[in-house]
Write a protein that holds these residues in place. Structure first.
Motif, mmCIF file in Angstrom:
data_model
loop_
_atom_site.group_PDB
_atom_site.id
_atom_site.type_symbol
_atom_site.label_atom_id
_atom_site.label_comp_id
_atom_site.label_asym_id
_atom_site.label_seq_id
_atom_site.Cartn_x
_atom_site.Cartn_y
_atom_site.Cartn_z
ATOM 1 N N LEU A 8 -27.493 62.822 -36.720
ATOM 2 C CA LEU A 8 -27.840 62.052 -35.531
ATOM 3 C C LEU A 8 -28.739 62.859 -34.598
ATOM 4 O O LEU A 8 -29.731 62.343 -34.072
ATOM 5 C CB LEU A 8 -26.564 61.624 -34.805
ATOM 6 N N LEU A 9 -28.417 64.139 -34.406
ATOM 7 C CA LEU A 9 -29.227 64.991 -33.529
ATOM 8 C C LEU A 9 -30.615 65.248 -34.104
ATOM 9 O O LEU A 9 -31.558 65.505 -33.363
ATOM 10 C CB LEU A 9 -28.505 66.319 -33.273
ATOM 11 N N ILE A 10 -30.769 65.186 -35.413
ATOM 12 C CA ILE A 10 -32.080 65.400 -36.037
ATOM 13 C C ILE A 10 -32.885 64.097 -36.081
ATOM 14 O O ILE A 10 -34.063 64.065 -35.724
ATOM 15 C CB ILE A 10 -31.913 65.984 -37.452
ATOM 16 N N LEU A 11 -32.260 63.014 -36.503
ATOM 17 C CA LEU A 11 -32.987 61.773 -36.736
ATOM 18 C C LEU A 11 -33.284 60.984 -35.465
ATOM 19 O O LEU A 11 -34.309 60.293 -35.397
ATOM 20 C CB LEU A 11 -32.231 60.897 -37.725
ATOM 21 N N LEU A 12 -32.439 61.045 -34.460
ATOM 22 C CA LEU A 12 -32.669 60.276 -33.244
ATOM 23 C C LEU A 12 -33.959 60.680 -32.531
ATOM 24 O O LEU A 12 -34.770 59.813 -32.203
ATOM 25 C CB LEU A 12 -31.457 60.383 -32.319
ATOM 26 N N PRO A 13 -34.220 61.978 -32.301
ATOM 27 C CA PRO A 13 -35.514 62.337 -31.704
ATOM 28 C C PRO A 13 -36.704 62.012 -32.613
ATOM 29 O O PRO A 13 -37.780 61.652 -32.137
ATOM 30 C CB PRO A 13 -35.415 63.847 -31.490
ATOM 31 N N LEU A 14 -36.512 62.099 -33.922
ATOM 32 C CA LEU A 14 -37.587 61.779 -34.861
ATOM 33 C C LEU A 14 -37.975 60.302 -34.760
ATOM 34 O O LEU A 14 -39.151 59.955 -34.662
ATOM 35 C CB LEU A 14 -37.160 62.118 -36.283
ATOM 36 N N VAL A 15 -36.999 59.414 -34.753
ATOM 37 C CA VAL A 15 -37.268 57.981 -34.645
ATOM 38 C C VAL A 15 -37.855 57.650 -33.270
ATOM 39 O O VAL A 15 -38.787 56.850 -33.147
ATOM 40 C CB VAL A 15 -35.993 57.159 -34.927
ATOM 41 N N GLY A 16 -37.335 58.274 -32.232
ATOM 42 C CA GLY A 16 -37.883 58.057 -30.887
ATOM 43 C C GLY A 16 -39.328 58.509 -30.777
ATOM 44 O O GLY A 16 -40.166 57.838 -30.175
ATOM 45 N N GLY A 17 -39.649 59.647 -31.373
ATOM 46 C CA GLY A 17 -41.029 60.134 -31.362
ATOM 47 C C GLY A 17 -41.964 59.227 -32.141
ATOM 48 O O GLY A 17 -43.111 58.999 -31.740
ATOM 49 N N MET A 18 -41.486 58.696 -33.245
ATOM 50 C CA MET A 18 -42.312 57.772 -34.026
ATOM 51 C C MET A 18 -42.568 56.476 -33.247
ATOM 52 O O MET A 18 -43.682 55.936 -33.276
ATOM 53 C CB MET A 18 -41.644 57.477 -35.361
ATOM 54 N N ALA A 19 -41.573 55.978 -32.540
ATOM 55 C CA ALA A 19 -41.758 54.770 -31.736
ATOM 56 C C ALA A 19 -42.741 55.030 -30.598
ATOM 57 O O ALA A 19 -43.630 54.217 -30.320
ATOM 58 C CB ALA A 19 -40.411 54.295 -31.182
ATOM 59 N N PHE A 20 -42.606 56.184 -29.934
ATOM 60 C CA PHE A 20 -43.533 56.542 -28.863
ATOM 61 C C PHE A 20 -44.952 56.664 -29.399
ATOM 62 O O PHE A 20 -45.900 56.171 -28.790
ATOM 63 C CB PHE A 20 -43.094 57.860 -28.208
ATOM 64 N N GLY A 21 -45.130 57.296 -30.550
ATOM 65 C CA GLY A 21 -46.451 57.444 -31.153
ATOM 66 C C GLY A 21 -47.061 56.105 -31.532
ATOM 67 O O GLY A 21 -48.259 55.877 -31.339
ATOM 68 N N ALA A 22 -46.258 55.202 -32.057
ATOM 69 C CA ALA A 22 -46.764 53.880 -32.423
ATOM 70 C C ALA A 22 -47.212 53.107 -31.184
ATOM 71 O O ALA A 22 -48.263 52.460 -31.192
ATOM 72 C CB ALA A 22 -45.696 53.102 -33.185
#
Length: 87
Positions: A8-22
């Motif tokens: 959760l600590l690894i994937l949550l920032p990754l998904v958030g960053g991808m949404a921000f980038g999109a």
């Protein structure tokens, strides 16, 4: 249970960053701005972002180039004529 929190600590920032980038890419390359404009009477020649909400745009209408200031609340004509240069 610990492995769940590590993922959760690894994937949550990754998904958030991808949404921000999109969303950033969507705003930068707005739909309808990419590609050729064909044989239209009104053409957007160039647009330059100025700050968070404003843009300068050069449009061509009936052979004349018009420099516009575009913000959220209004659009203003700054200059008009063939002397407005576009790269």
């Amino acid at each position: 249970m610990v492995w769940y929190f590590v993922k959760l600590l690894i994937l949550l920032p990754l998904v958030g960053g991808m949404a921000f980038g999109a969303l950033w890419l969507w705003r930068k390359y707005q739909p309808g701005m990419i590609g050729t404009q064909g044989d239209r009477s009104l053409k957007l020649l160039e647009a330059l972002p100025m700050g968070a909400f404003g843009k300068l745009a050069v449009v061509e209408f009936e052979g004349k180039k018009i420099l516009l200031s575009v913000t959220r609340g209004r659009i203003e004509k700054i200059a008009e004529g063939d002397h407005v240069r576009v790269r």
